[in-house]
Write an enzyme that holds these catalytic residues in place. Sequence first.
Site, PDB file in Angstrom:
ATOM      1  N   ASP A 114       0.857  -1.185   0.000  1.00  0.00           N
ATOM      2  CA  ASP A 114       0.000   0.000   0.000  1.00  0.00           C
ATOM      3  C   ASP A 114       0.890   1.231   0.000  1.00  0.00           C
ATOM      4  OD1 ASP A 114      -2.437  -1.377   0.057  1.00  0.00           O
ATOM      5  OD2 ASP A 114      -2.447  -1.479   2.233  1.00  0.00           O
ATOM      6  N   ASP A 130      -7.153  -1.120  -4.342  1.00  0.00           N
ATOM      7  CA  ASP A 130      -8.182  -0.765  -3.359  1.00  0.00           C
ATOM      8  C   ASP A 130      -9.125   0.300  -3.915  1.00  0.00           C
ATOM      9  OD1 ASP A 130      -6.902  -2.502  -1.598  1.00  0.00           O
ATOM     10  OD2 ASP A 130      -5.752  -0.900  -0.647  1.00  0.00           O
TER      11      ASP A 130
END
Length: 166
Positions: A114, A130
Amino acid sequence: MLYAVSLILAAVLLAADQWVKYWAVTHLALGESCPLLPGFVELLRVHNYGAAWSSFSGMRWLLVGVTAVIVAAVAFVLARRIVRHPLGVLACALIISGGLGNIIDRLRLGYVVDMFNFQFMSYPVFNVADICVVCGAFMGAAYYLWFYEKYDKKGGQHGDIDAPTE
């Protein structure tokens, strides 16, 4: 044509997700950050061993399995043309590309990379995959609430729009 364009979009978004993750891994050390839009979003490399908000952390194979089932179900819906409205088809394409992007990380690395971090609020760090899943889910909900009954529901008042008339 709609399905082909959606498939191409899904492939491009999957490639973008993998490229951004690759860039973050090769240019940022774990925990290192750099500004993207100063005061709004920074790039911050983190490893997420769970799902949203690190839920189910350490349950790699459960997350791979559940995500794979969801991606397969959405792909089935598209392949069977159960969803035909452009908003629904686009929502499905986004969900598939995002799901595959995170599955690739979990299989290859054991975690998801991420990198996007909001600086103006406390929110979990996230990635392109995401964004695809969340946008696809919102679009899917909008499709279902406002378009499914009219365009795609079988046996409904308008759901047989493609059926031959007598």
